[in-house]
Design an enzyme around this catalytic site. Structure first.
Site, short mmCIF file in Angstrom:
data_model
loop_
_atom_site.label_atom_id
_atom_site.label_comp_id
_atom_site.label_asym_id
_atom_site.label_seq_id
_atom_site.Cartn_x
_atom_site.Cartn_y
_atom_site.Cartn_z
N ASP A 178 -24.39 22.68 -38.64
CA ASP A 178 -24.73 22.66 -40.07
C ASP A 178 -23.93 23.73 -40.81
OD1 ASP A 178 -26.15 21.66 -42.24
OD2 ASP A 178 -27.89 22.95 -41.91
N HIS A 261 -22.08 16.37 -45.61
CA HIS A 261 -23.51 16.09 -45.74
C HIS A 261 -23.78 14.68 -46.26
CE1 HIS A 261 -24.53 20.18 -44.64
NE2 HIS A 261 -25.80 19.81 -44.62
N HIS A 264 -23.71 12.69 -43.21
CA HIS A 264 -24.99 12.92 -42.52
C HIS A 264 -26.07 12.03 -43.12
CE1 HIS A 264 -29.07 14.54 -42.77
NE2 HIS A 264 -28.90 14.88 -41.50
#
Ligand SMILES: [Zn+2]
Length: 385
Positions: A178, A261, A264
């Site tokens: 992350d 992201h 993701h």
């Protein structure tokens, strides 16, 4: 998916107080007392089983009541609303999230709706959720639903590194995934001049923290993971916990999110990836972003090699997909490129077809890099860890 704002304004936001160190949990009561007199700790049974005793002792020593509510496991709108009801019934004035990113996001959302202050006490360093003023809300089935933005960050973020090293090392590895994305996404956001999750242009400060997080992790992640496997707190562990939590937390929120992201979030649209940690899916997003950028091959190779050594997925196989899953990859790509997604903070236009092609391409690339580096073949992900 940034806050609505005037894009010409620069903004940096962060938690009121950040406290980190071995044994920090013993100071929780002392740091909570200025925030309220009626705290309510939200923790699931597993977390409460190993940390509850110390939390109770610390709150009592500070003259605070030690009340705890369970957590249902998924930060869904339904679970958040349930917690709001509990908070109102209990008359709590400060909510304390004790646990991982899901507990933390649910507590932030519930504290905002209930009108209390909130503090986060992460028991794992697996996400950069603890410091931010936003929560990611999922459906009860675990699909990304929305970002919710709040007018303030947590008043207190307290990280006990002794707790962090008691957890399995794969949590720290996920946090590295992350946190590595933070610099890749911040530099893309700076390049495009896009707004960040903090509701303005990135500041130099946030970009510098994102870059520092990246440098700290390349230097310290592997020795920190070795230490955590032996449940040891070392200077490398302290640095990586701070990089995963504070540097990445402020870096992503005020530095900007971009393709990693968004990919993701897209990956959560297919059930094959459910059960993977946030940071594991983000790592696939980072590699996809590097491919989309046309980054130098050596840069992508180094990233794949390093993150494989960290223990993060670097192939579709490891997130339950295959390059031939064209229908699933199209769904991921469509979800990653909806108009509100942060992929549109990249300094160039990105289509769903671009994302699908980039995603499919990483399998062969990563397998070749791993073979050349003498790293093991990917093991297929087949469900919850
Ligand atoms: Zn993240």
């Amino acid at each position: 998916m940034s806050r609505p704002s005037s894009p010409a304004i620069r903004t940096l936001i962060g938690p009121g107080r950040y406290v980190q160190g071995a044994g920090a949990l013993g100071r929780l009561g002392e740091h909570l007392r200025p925030l309220g007199s009626a705290p309510l700790v939200v923790a699931d049974d597993v977390v409460w089983g190993f940390a509850g005793h110390e939390v109770e002792a610390s709150l009592r020593a500070a003259g605070l009541p030690a009340r705890r509510e369970g957590f249902g496991g998924v930060p869904s709108a339904r679970e958040v609303d349930r917690l709001v009801g509990v908070v109102r019934q209990a008359g709590a004035d400060v909510l304390v999230a004790l646990g991982g990113g899901s507990t933390i996001d649910a507590v932030k959302a519930a504290g905002f709706l209930a009108g209390t202050r909130w503090a986060t006490v992460p028991t794992v360093a697996s996400t950069d959720a603890p410091t931010s003023a936003l929560a990611v809300i999922y459906t009860d089935a675990g699909e990304f639903e929305e970002y919710r933005f709040f007018p303030r960050n947590p008043d207190l973020v307290l990280v006990d590194t002794q707790l962090i090293v008691s957890a399995p090392a794969h949590f720290l590895a996920a946090g590295v995934g992350d946190a590595l994305a933070t610099w890749l996404e911040a530099r893309a956001t700076v390049a495009s001049g896009s707004a960040t999750m903090a509701g303005g242009l990135p500041t130099q400060a946030a970009a510098a923290l994102a870059r520092l997080s990246w440098d700290v992790l390349w230097d310290n992640a592997l020795p920190a993971l070795d230490a955590v496997r032996d449940h040891l707190v070392t200077p490398a562990v302290e640095k990586v916990v701070e990089a995963n939590t504070l540097l990445s937390g402020v870096g992503f929120e005020s530095g900007g999110l971009a393709a990693a992201h968004a990919v993701h979030n897209g990956l959560t649209a297919v059930p094959q990836t459910h059960g993977l940690a946030h940071g594991q899916k983000v790592n696939i997003g980072s590699i996809t972003q590097l491919v989309l950028e046309g980054a130098p091959t050596s840069e992508i190779r180094d990233f794949v090699e390093f993150t494989t050594r960290v223990g993060l997925p670097t192939t579709l196989t490891e997130v339950g997909l295959r390059p031939s899953d064209t229908e699933e990859l199209a769904r991921v790509a469509a979800a990653a490129t909806v108009p509100a997604e942060t992929i549109h903070s990249m300094p160039f236009a990105v289509s769903a077809a671009d994302v699908a092609a980039a995603l499919a391409s990483i399998e062969g690339f990563s397998r070749r890099v791993r073979a050349e580096a003498g790293l093991p073949e990917p093991v297929p992900f087949t469900g919850r860890h």
